[in-house]
Enzyme design. Structure first.
Site, PDB file in Angstrom:
ATOM      1  N   GLU A  16     101.208 -24.144  84.568  1.00  0.00           N
ATOM      2  CA  GLU A  16     100.317 -23.076  85.024  1.00  0.00           C
ATOM      3  C   GLU A  16     100.560 -22.739  86.495  1.00  0.00           C
ATOM      4  O   GLU A  16     100.655 -21.563  86.866  1.00  0.00           O
ATOM      5  CB  GLU A  16      98.854 -23.484  84.838  1.00  0.00           C
ATOM      6  CG  GLU A  16      97.863 -22.409  85.238  1.00  0.00           C
ATOM      7  CD  GLU A  16      98.088 -21.153  84.431  1.00  0.00           C
ATOM      8  OE1 GLU A  16      98.520 -20.146  85.025  1.00  0.00           O
ATOM      9  OE2 GLU A  16      97.878 -21.175  83.216  1.00  0.00           O
ATOM     10  N   ASP A  28     101.897 -19.141  87.892  1.00  0.00           N
ATOM     11  CA  ASP A  28     101.111 -18.319  88.811  1.00  0.00           C
ATOM     12  C   ASP A  28     101.898 -17.959  90.068  1.00  0.00           C
ATOM     13  O   ASP A  28     101.951 -16.795  90.482  1.00  0.00           O
ATOM     14  CB  ASP A  28      99.829 -19.055  89.203  1.00  0.00           C
ATOM     15  CG  ASP A  28      98.837 -19.173  88.063  1.00  0.00           C
ATOM     16  OD1 ASP A  28      99.027 -18.503  87.035  1.00  0.00           O
ATOM     17  OD2 ASP A  28      97.875 -19.943  88.199  1.00  0.00           O
ATOM     18  N   ASP A  40      89.751  -0.527  74.355  1.00  0.00           N
ATOM     19  CA  ASP A  40      89.290  -1.349  73.232  1.00  0.00           C
ATOM     20  C   ASP A  40      89.170  -2.801  73.690  1.00  0.00           C
ATOM     21  O   ASP A  40      89.714  -3.182  74.728  1.00  0.00           O
ATOM     22  CB  ASP A  40      90.223  -1.216  72.034  1.00  0.00           C
ATOM     23  CG  ASP A  40      91.654  -1.601  72.342  1.00  0.00           C
ATOM     24  OD1 ASP A  40      91.887  -2.778  72.718  1.00  0.00           O
ATOM     25  OD2 ASP A  40      92.551  -0.753  72.230  1.00  0.00           O
ATOM     26  N   SER A  84      97.262 -16.049  81.295  1.00  0.00           N
ATOM     27  CA  SER A  84      97.376 -16.572  82.660  1.00  0.00           C
ATOM     28  C   SER A  84      98.597 -16.034  83.381  1.00  0.00           C
ATOM     29  O   SER A  84      98.708 -16.194  84.594  1.00  0.00           O
ATOM     30  CB  SER A  84      97.412 -18.102  82.653  1.00  0.00           C
ATOM     31  OG  SER A  84      98.562 -18.580  82.007  1.00  0.00           O
ATOM     32  N   ASP A 125      98.393   3.011  76.951  1.00  0.00           N
ATOM     33  CA  ASP A 125      97.382   2.694  75.949  1.00  0.00           C
ATOM     34  C   ASP A 125      98.019   1.900  74.802  1.00  0.00           C
ATOM     35  O   ASP A 125      99.051   2.305  74.255  1.00  0.00           O
ATOM     36  CB  ASP A 125      96.775   3.996  75.417  1.00  0.00           C
ATOM     37  CG  ASP A 125      95.568   3.782  74.527  1.00  0.00           C
ATOM     38  OD1 ASP A 125      95.016   2.672  74.531  1.00  0.00           O
ATOM     39  OD2 ASP A 125      95.171   4.754  73.849  1.00  0.00           O
ATOM     40  N   ILE A 126      97.425   0.763  74.463  1.00  0.00           N
ATOM     41  CA  ILE A 126      97.926  -0.073  73.371  1.00  0.00           C
ATOM     42  C   ILE A 126      97.066   0.201  72.145  1.00  0.00           C
ATOM     43  O   ILE A 126      95.856  -0.051  72.161  1.00  0.00           O
ATOM     44  CB  ILE A 126      97.863  -1.574  73.734  1.00  0.00           C
ATOM     45  CG1 ILE A 126      98.482  -1.832  75.112  1.00  0.00           C
ATOM     46  CG2 ILE A 126      98.544  -2.407  72.656  1.00  0.00           C
ATOM     47  CD1 ILE A 126      99.916  -1.399  75.272  1.00  0.00           C
ATOM     48  N   GLY A 178      92.559   4.826  73.212  1.00  0.00           N
ATOM     49  CA  GLY A 178      91.571   4.670  74.268  1.00  0.00           C
ATOM     50  C   GLY A 178      91.257   3.203  74.508  1.00  0.00           C
ATOM     51  O   GLY A 178      91.898   2.309  73.939  1.00  0.00           O
TER      52      GLY A 178
END
Length: 369
Positions: free
Chosen positions: A105, A109, A348, A299, A332-333, A346
């Site tokens: 992690e 990062d 979601d 993450s 937009d997915i 739109g």
């Protein structure tokens, strides 16, 4: 200011390793961060100047990994400074080989935030790693230290935190954004259930209204869909998202669909706000423990946005209302689900506004500079 012991010890890092099962289904190469930034229309040659704070509750990093990683992508390493909030320290190599090795992690990062910032500026990032047992105390210290952007890749579902601790986290976030710090947090890696006992839970700190909640996608070179490696499951591997049971609907989330009628789950603030690539099947190439590996998880999304927003300058503060007023700054997915919720045209509760159009976001926020 400390949380209950339950909240303190159950927050977990939201990275996902590329397992053999997922690898067997992989049909595309993983992403080097600079290439992913290009695919997301990153700006270039921005002034930068924003200081990035990374919140870490465990694990550690070593300089040799950072040097090797940034050399591998043709970038200089960022300046990295460790800050102990409560005695917690950079403590690498304690769980090597574990699927929950927090060193992964920390490396993810630092490397994603640093590479994303350099891609937008041509300048090494300034990164401060805040080591703490509690997320809220780390965010407060980062804000007091003047950090411009804060990335949080740890969390737990709202039921684990409880209302009191979650509202305390939000009050810290509200104060931090008022002082100019922009905060991004991973929305979770366990689909709509978020690791909880019900099919729908959202994650803290991502559900806090003054934090930009970051969901996940599967991004290939030609398509982008909701990240969900366990279709039909509400507690598999995939992006968190849904509706808060603690924080009410937020007026700034223009166009966000309401929770389903008659739901027995949350009906408040929708999570996430934004998204980007998070599926380990289309994962990020990083370097840890002396070797390269491919990692996914929401993450990775929080530091990706943090690196970009640090390139916009300093003290942008509470950016979420501006994001929601400018949906054209996102891809937009519209395909996929995270268990209980379905993507749609739109906003979601799978990917929020969508994935970034970096140059459009730069145009939007550089106007304030």
């Amino acid at each position: 200011m400390a949380h209950s012991p339950q909240a303190r010890h159950k927050a977990k890092p939201y990275f996902k390793l590329l397992t053999p099962q997922i690898a067997a289904r992989v049909t595309t190469a993983p992403w080097a961060v600079p290439n992913l930034c290009k695919a997301y229309n990153w700006p270039s040659s921005l002034a930068g100047g924003g200081v990035i704070a990374l919140v870490e509750l465990g694990g550690g990093w070593v300089q040799s990994d950072m040097t090797a990683y940034f050399q591998s992508i043709g970038q200089p390493a960022p300046q990295i400074v460790d800050v102990s909030v409560d005695g917690t320290q950079n403590n690498p190599n304690q769980n090597v080989g574990s699927s929950s090795d927090a060193d992964v992690e920390v490396a993810l990062d630092i490397q994603v935030a640093g590479a994303a910032h350099y891609a937008a500026t041509g300048k090494p990032a300034t990164i401060r790693v805040y080591w703490s047992q509690n997320i809220d105390t780390a965010v407060q210290k980062a804000s007091e230290d003047g950090c411009d952007v804060c990335s949080i890749s740890w969390g737990a579902d709202e039921a684990v935190w409880g209302t009191t601790a979650a509202q305390q986290m939000e009050s810290v976030a509200q104060a931090a954004t008022a002082s100019g710090t922009t905060i991004f947090a991973a929305a979770g890696d366990n689909d709509s259930g978020d690791g909880g006992t019900a099919p729908a839970n959202v994650d803290v700190p991502a559900s806090c209204p003054h934090i930009v909640a970051c969901g996940g996608t599967n991004k290939t070179r030609t398509s982008e869909t909701v990240w969900n490696d366990n279709p039909g499951q509400t507690d598999g591997e995939g992006t968190g998202g849904g509706y808060s049971t603690i924080f009410p609907v937020q007026a700034f989330q223009i166009g966000a669909p309401p929770a389903p009628a008659g739901t027995q789950f949350g009906t408040g603030r929708m999570v996430p706000d934004v998204a980007a690539d998070a599926d380990p099947a289309t994962g990020y190439q990083i370097y840890v423990h002396g070797t390269g590996m491919v990692v996914g998880g929401t993450s990775a999304v929080a530091p990706l946005y943090a690196g970009l927003f640090a390139a916009f300058g300093t003290k942008l503060g509470f950016v979420t209302p501006a994001l929601w007023k400018n949906p054209g700054a996102f891809h937009d997915i519209t395909q996929g689900n995270n268990g209980l919720y379905q993507a749609a045209i739109g906003p979601d509760p799978c990917t929020g506004l969508g994935s970034p159009v970096g140059a459009s976001l730069a145009t939007l926020f550089m106007k304030k500079g």
